[in-house]
Write an enzyme that holds these catalytic residues in place. Sequence first.
Site: not given
Length: 263
Positions: A150, A166
């Site tokens: 990501s 995350y």
Amino acid sequence: MTRTVQSLFDLEGKTALVTGGSRGLGLQLAHALGEAGARVMISARKSDELEQAVADLEAVGIDARWIAADCAREEDIQRLADQTLERMGDVDILVNNAGAAWGAPAEDHPVDAWDKVMNLNVRGYFLLAQRIAKRSMIPRKSGRIVNIASIAGLGGNPPEMNTLAYNTSKGAVITFTQALACEWGKYGINVNAICPGFFPSKMTQGTLDRIGTEKLAQNAPLRRLGDDEDLKGAMLLFASDAGKHITGQWLAVDGGVSVVTGG
């Protein structure tokens, strides 16, 4: 004689395993691989979602199957790898996509939530890559591993996003990709990562609700979020012979968000 562009991207005769493949980005990646000719095994936790996803894939002529498994559980990962190899034969392309996110201020972030994110997003990738490689890719000295990271793994986020675990996990995925590419290049295994920006999905819905779709889109130079086609090209580049001399790399597919500075 050099091959044509069409033949370089052709995946006819290849077999792919996509985790988190029942919806969202994973299903888009499964479509890309299947549309290029690969047989596809998808996995996720929920059987009903997997059944629907396979029906969607088969409706456009893709040879698709499913196995329900939780990639946060080592025994499920072993079963997923073993059953995929038994049912499909050798795996040519592994897409590590299953993931989790958690939103909380760093000072109040629950430790069990941190562990949940790191266990699925990092440990699960390692365990499945190790098992598939040892059983299928290393003996044949051939394979493609694509890890879904990501742009959150490239640094911090605006404070209101509160996604410390995350971000940390996706940063680890990028380094994992680079280190694994160095180790397994001698086996003819290419390891790369895709770093999506904001795509509407179940995982990002909380962020979209807090910050707003329009505001997130305006932060991108292209002034939009990702759609149901935007990951397909990157996936095929890394999965096919078109990318046979690319390894240890990450590619941001984010509308330009990751290159914006000062704001």
